[in-house]
Enzyme design. Structure first.
Site, mmCIF file in Angstrom:
data_model
loop_
_atom_site.group_PDB
_atom_site.id
_atom_site.type_symbol
_atom_site.label_atom_id
_atom_site.label_comp_id
_atom_site.label_asym_id
_atom_site.label_seq_id
_atom_site.Cartn_x
_atom_site.Cartn_y
_atom_site.Cartn_z
ATOM 1 N N GLU A 115 23.575 -7.795 -18.805
ATOM 2 C CA GLU A 115 24.192 -7.092 -19.939
ATOM 3 C C GLU A 115 23.334 -7.176 -21.202
ATOM 4 O OE1 GLU A 115 25.040 -9.174 -22.577
ATOM 5 O OE2 GLU A 115 24.340 -10.820 -21.301
ATOM 6 N N SER A 116 22.401 -8.122 -21.221
ATOM 7 C CA SER A 116 21.589 -8.374 -22.409
ATOM 8 C C SER A 116 20.367 -7.459 -22.450
ATOM 9 C CB SER A 116 21.150 -9.834 -22.408
ATOM 10 O OG SER A 116 20.535 -10.158 -21.164
ATOM 11 N N ASP A 150 10.385 -7.026 -21.870
ATOM 12 C CA ASP A 150 11.216 -7.059 -20.667
ATOM 13 C C ASP A 150 12.607 -6.456 -20.876
ATOM 14 O OD1 ASP A 150 12.064 -9.180 -22.198
ATOM 15 O OD2 ASP A 150 11.916 -10.689 -20.606
ATOM 16 N N ARG A 151 13.012 -6.256 -22.136
ATOM 17 C CA ARG A 151 14.328 -5.652 -22.384
ATOM 18 C C ARG A 151 14.210 -4.171 -22.682
ATOM 19 N NH1 ARG A 151 18.224 -9.826 -25.603
ATOM 20 N NH2 ARG A 151 17.558 -11.688 -24.472
ATOM 21 N N ASP A 200 11.795 -5.038 -26.332
ATOM 22 C CA ASP A 200 11.830 -6.239 -27.182
ATOM 23 C C ASP A 200 10.440 -6.854 -27.346
ATOM 24 O OD1 ASP A 200 11.550 -7.208 -24.600
ATOM 25 O OD2 ASP A 200 12.673 -9.038 -25.031
ATOM 26 N N SER A 238 10.332 -13.828 -26.765
ATOM 27 C CA SER A 238 11.079 -12.605 -26.512
ATOM 28 C C SER A 238 11.544 -11.909 -27.787
ATOM 29 C CB SER A 238 12.248 -12.927 -25.589
ATOM 30 O OG SER A 238 12.867 -11.748 -25.168
ATOM 31 N N HIS A 239 12.860 -11.767 -27.925
ATOM 32 C CA HIS A 239 13.429 -11.004 -29.037
ATOM 33 C C HIS A 239 13.561 -11.837 -30.304
ATOM 34 C CE1 HIS A 239 16.282 -13.228 -26.773
ATOM 35 N NE2 HIS A 239 17.126 -13.205 -27.793
ATOM 36 N N ASP A 281 8.656 -9.142 -25.914
ATOM 37 C CA ASP A 281 7.752 -9.322 -24.776
ATOM 38 C C ASP A 281 7.875 -8.214 -23.732
ATOM 39 O OD1 ASP A 281 10.321 -10.287 -24.172
ATOM 40 O OD2 ASP A 281 9.559 -11.591 -22.597
ATOM 41 N N LYS A 339 12.618 -8.768 -15.572
ATOM 42 C CA LYS A 339 13.205 -7.527 -16.040
ATOM 43 C C LYS A 339 12.102 -6.741 -16.726
ATOM 44 C CE LYS A 339 15.326 -9.737 -20.141
ATOM 45 N NZ LYS A 339 15.240 -11.193 -19.915
HETATM 46 C C1 VG1 Z 1 19.547 -14.357 -23.182
HETATM 47 C C2 VG1 Z 1 20.334 -13.355 -22.373
HETATM 48 C C3 VG1 Z 1 19.951 -13.451 -20.913
HETATM 49 C C4 VG1 Z 1 18.442 -13.255 -20.774
HETATM 50 C C5 VG1 Z 1 17.716 -14.262 -21.651
HETATM 51 C C6 VG1 Z 1 16.227 -14.083 -21.643
HETATM 52 O O1 VG1 Z 1 19.847 -15.661 -22.751
HETATM 53 O O2 VG1 Z 1 21.710 -13.551 -22.535
HETATM 54 O O3 VG1 Z 1 20.665 -12.492 -20.191
HETATM 55 O O4 VG1 Z 1 18.040 -13.418 -19.450
HETATM 56 O O5 VG1 Z 1 18.159 -14.139 -22.995
HETATM 57 O O6 VG1 Z 1 15.867 -12.812 -22.065
HETATM 58 P P1 VG1 Z 1 20.887 -16.604 -23.530
HETATM 59 O O7 VG1 Z 1 20.833 -17.903 -22.795
HETATM 60 O O8 VG1 Z 1 20.415 -16.683 -24.955
HETATM 61 O O9 VG1 Z 1 22.215 -15.917 -23.439
HETATM 62 V V1 VG1 Z 1 14.466 -12.609 -22.957
HETATM 63 O O10 VG1 Z 1 14.166 -10.948 -23.116
HETATM 64 O O11 VG1 Z 1 14.835 -13.523 -24.279
HETATM 65 O O12 VG1 Z 1 13.291 -13.382 -22.038
HETATM 66 CO CO CO Z 2 12.357 -10.496 -23.649
#
Ligand code: VG1
Ligand code: CO
Length: 542
Positions: free
Chosen positions: A365-366, A282-283, A278, A114-115, A280, A377
């Site tokens: 919120e993320s 999804d954000r 981001d 992801s990010h 991948d 997402k």
């Molecule tokens: C974070 C975010 C959460 C999100 C997750 C995956 O998780 O807070 O809301 O679903 O990333 O998003 P954490 O456990 O680090 O708070 V992604 O775009 O990284 O797949």
């Molecule tokens: Co992501």
């Protein structure tokens, strides 16, 4: 026929999927047998795979192609009939979900961290999505983890690497590998949900936007949808070529990491609308000219305006949000007379609600927003929904959001992250908070209504998830929430979420850090953040 090898192996400790799959440094994934063990544990845990179809793709980060070759050879050795691979190994997370659903496959494997940054010394990740298209629920990830701890062998064929860039079918033993266009199905789905004609007309009339793909997976999707199908001028998409190291950046669409976009959206001549996604895809982050929309507000505004979009004309069945997400969407749900669901953090908890038709829109919120069109997402989906709303209302982002606050009140909100802190100190801090009994006590000007460790019982399948975040809720509805991240790969990250409701329009136009200042101090003191972690300031504020 290629030879099927049965390779002896020993379990690696810690192959436990977190908030979203298994994420580790590339060096961990690249060591012999590591990825293989996890993939075999997945194949052993998901039921009868003989002859079934699997979707495979990733965000294009370093090690993506090598991992896909291994997964293809293991899928063939384990009896899958067909694997659909995004061309070049590319598939955004929401596009993977869309394809799994459209072709009714036996789920998919998504390669992404992801990010988190990419590159030889950075992060890699893998997760399995179920046939409904969403991330595996906890029962499945727990089974995969348990299997990984007992594994003694895996199956893989000996064969030359496949050509991931050549569209069409190739054979790998008895299995067919189909390399397909990762963008087309997804773009068609978007076109079915939103008023592309109205958005196209807005661009034609001079509406201007910038989309920052952050050198990550959404580049090709955004170019096809925004520039080709919607006619936005070339150059609307910035950083649109996916790179294995995301250009050395942090593909995290927030005010800190998407600074190019923030700069492009500030000042007089700035475009009307800005958005970023981001690693991948999804954000999403959404900006107006000199205006930042918090993800929690974005969910609420989209919910309130959803019927302007063809795909949501019939209205929403319900809204679901993760517990730390602000209650802004709850106020919209109340007005619409629809239910709202509060789930633990992570998209996997929305799956049952979406499948059961209890929720239509979901958000975190993320920077996560999505709907029942897929089971992830979806960054570009949120951008398109905003574009549809903007084209229909013909107002600025700032005007739409401030009008929303006037109507519903403003949930002033901020998240403070303390990244890379000592894991033991982080656990100690959470234990300390868990042990507090605050009910009825006063903290500064606030009386505590309840404090607890959030536990969730899924209203559809009854499964229970505990220890999902410490909540301190005050008499006036203000909240402080504490969680440890489940996506990091180094040390621990403490997330502190702070929220206060402001009904008075005269006091809504205020910097959240100033508006929340007293709660921020309470949050730090209560958790003894400085004494326990040595940190006086958060690493990232969103
Ligand atoms: C974070 C975010 C959460 C999100 C997750 C995956 O998780 O807070 O809301 O679903 O990333 O998003 P954490 O456990 O680090 O708070 V992604 O775009 O990284 O797949
Ligand atoms: Co992501």
């Amino acid at each position: 026929m290629p030879e099927i090898r049965i390779v002896s192996t020993r379990p690696f400790p810690g192959q436990k999927p977190g908030t979203s799959g298994l994420r580790k440094k590339v060096a961990v994934f690249a060591q012999p047998h590591y990825l293989e063990n996890f993939v075999q544990a997945v194949f052993d845990s998901i039921g009868d795979i003989a002859g079934k179809t699997l979707v495979v793709g990733g965000d294009g980060r370093y090690h993506n192609r090598a991992a896909i070759q291994t997964i293809l050879k293991m899928a063939a050795a384990n009896g899958f009939g067909r694997v659909m691979v995004g061309q070049g190994g590319i598939l955004s997370t929401p596009a993977a979900s869309a394809v799994i659903r459209k072709y009714r496959t036996f789920g998919g494997i998504i390669l992404s961290a992801s990010h988190n940054p990419g590159g030889p010394t950075e992060d890699f990740g893998i997760k399995y999505n179920i046939p409904a298209g969403g991330p595996a629920p906890e029962a499945v990830t727990e089974a995969i983890h348990a299997r990984s701890e007992a594994i003694s062998e895996y199956r893989i064929v000996t064969a030359a690497d496949l050509d991931l860039d050549r569209p069409g079918e190739q054979r790998l033993g008895a299995m067919t590998v189909e390399v397909f266009d990762p963008v087309a199905d997804y773009a068609d789905l978007m076109e079915s949900l939103f008023d592309f004609a109205a958005i196209r007309a807005a661009f034609k009339a001079g509406f201007r936007m910038r989309f920052d793909a952050m050198h990550a997976v959404t580049g090709p999707y955004a170019v096809e949808i925004l520039e080709r199908r919607l006619g936005a001028p070339a150059g609307t998409v910035m950083n649109g070529v996916p790179l294995e190291d995301f250009g050395g950046g942090h593909p995290d669409p927030n005010l800190v990491h998407a600074h190019d976009l923030v700069e492009a959206l500030s000042g007089e001549g700035a475009p009307d609308f800005g958005a970023a996604s981001d690693g991948d895809g999804d954000r999403n982050m959404v900006l107006g000219r000199d205006f930042y929309v918090t993800p929690s507000d974005s969910l609420a505004v989209l919910a309130a305006n959803a019927t302007l979009c063809p795909g949501y004309k019939a209205g929403l069945k319900g809204i679901a949000r993760s517990m730390p997400t602000s209650a802004a969407a709850d106020r919209v749900a109340e007005k619409l007379g629809i239910p709202v669901f509060e789930t633990p953090t992570g998209w996997k908890f929305f799956g049952t609600l979406l499948d059961a038709g209890k929720a239509t829109l979901c958000g975190e919120e993320s920077f996560g927003t999505g709907s029942d069109h897929v089971r992830e997402k979806d960054g570009l989906w949120a951008v398109l929904m905003w574009l549809n709303v903007l084209a229909a209302r013909k107002q600025s982002v700032a005007d739409i959001v401030t009008a929303h606050w006037r109507e519903f009140g403003r949930n002033i909100y901020s998240r403070h992250d303390y990244e890379g802190i000592d894991a033991k100190a982080a656990d100690g801090l959470m234990e300390h908070l868990r042990g507090l009994d605050l009910k009825g006590k006063r903290l500064g000007a606030y009386g505590v209504a309840v404090n607890d460790d959030f536990a969730y019982t899924d209203p559809v399948d009854g499964s229970v998830s505990r220890k999902q975040g410490i909540r301190v809720v005050f008499d006036d509805g203000s909240r402080i929430v504490y969680r440890l991240s489940g996506t990091g790969t180094e040390g621990a990250t403490l997330r502190v979420y702070i929220e206060r409701f402001e009904p008075d329009p005269a006091r809504q136009d205020i910097d959240p850090q100033a508006a929340l200042a007293d709660l921020i101090v309470i949050a730090r003191d209560l958790a003894e953040i400085e004494a326990r972690t040595g940190r006086t300031e958060p690493t990232v504020i969103t």
